[in-house]
Motif scaffolding. Structure first.
Motif: not given
Length: 51
Positions: A3-5, A7-12, A34-39, A47-51
């Motif tokens: 899963k990837y997180v 900074p706003c707290g959304y978890v993919y 690559e052009d997908w953005v946080c919903p 900016v996502f980091e591995k959980e």
């Protein structure tokens, strides 16, 4: 699959994907466009980091 997180707290979660934005359930992070953005906040994949 990892899963990837955002900074706003959304978890993919690959098991869930983001079907409302064109990412089918079961899609691993590496296959998300690559052009997908946080919903939630609109930030990019970079900016996502591995959980």
């Amino acid at each position: 699959m990892d899963k990837y997180v955002c900074p706003c707290g959304y978890v993919y979660d690959p098991a869930v994907g983001d079907p409302e934005h064109g990412v089918a359930p079961g899609t691993p992070w590496e296959q998300v466009a690559e052009d997908w953005v946080c919903p939630i906040c609109g930030m990019g994949k970079d900016v996502f980091e591995k959980e």
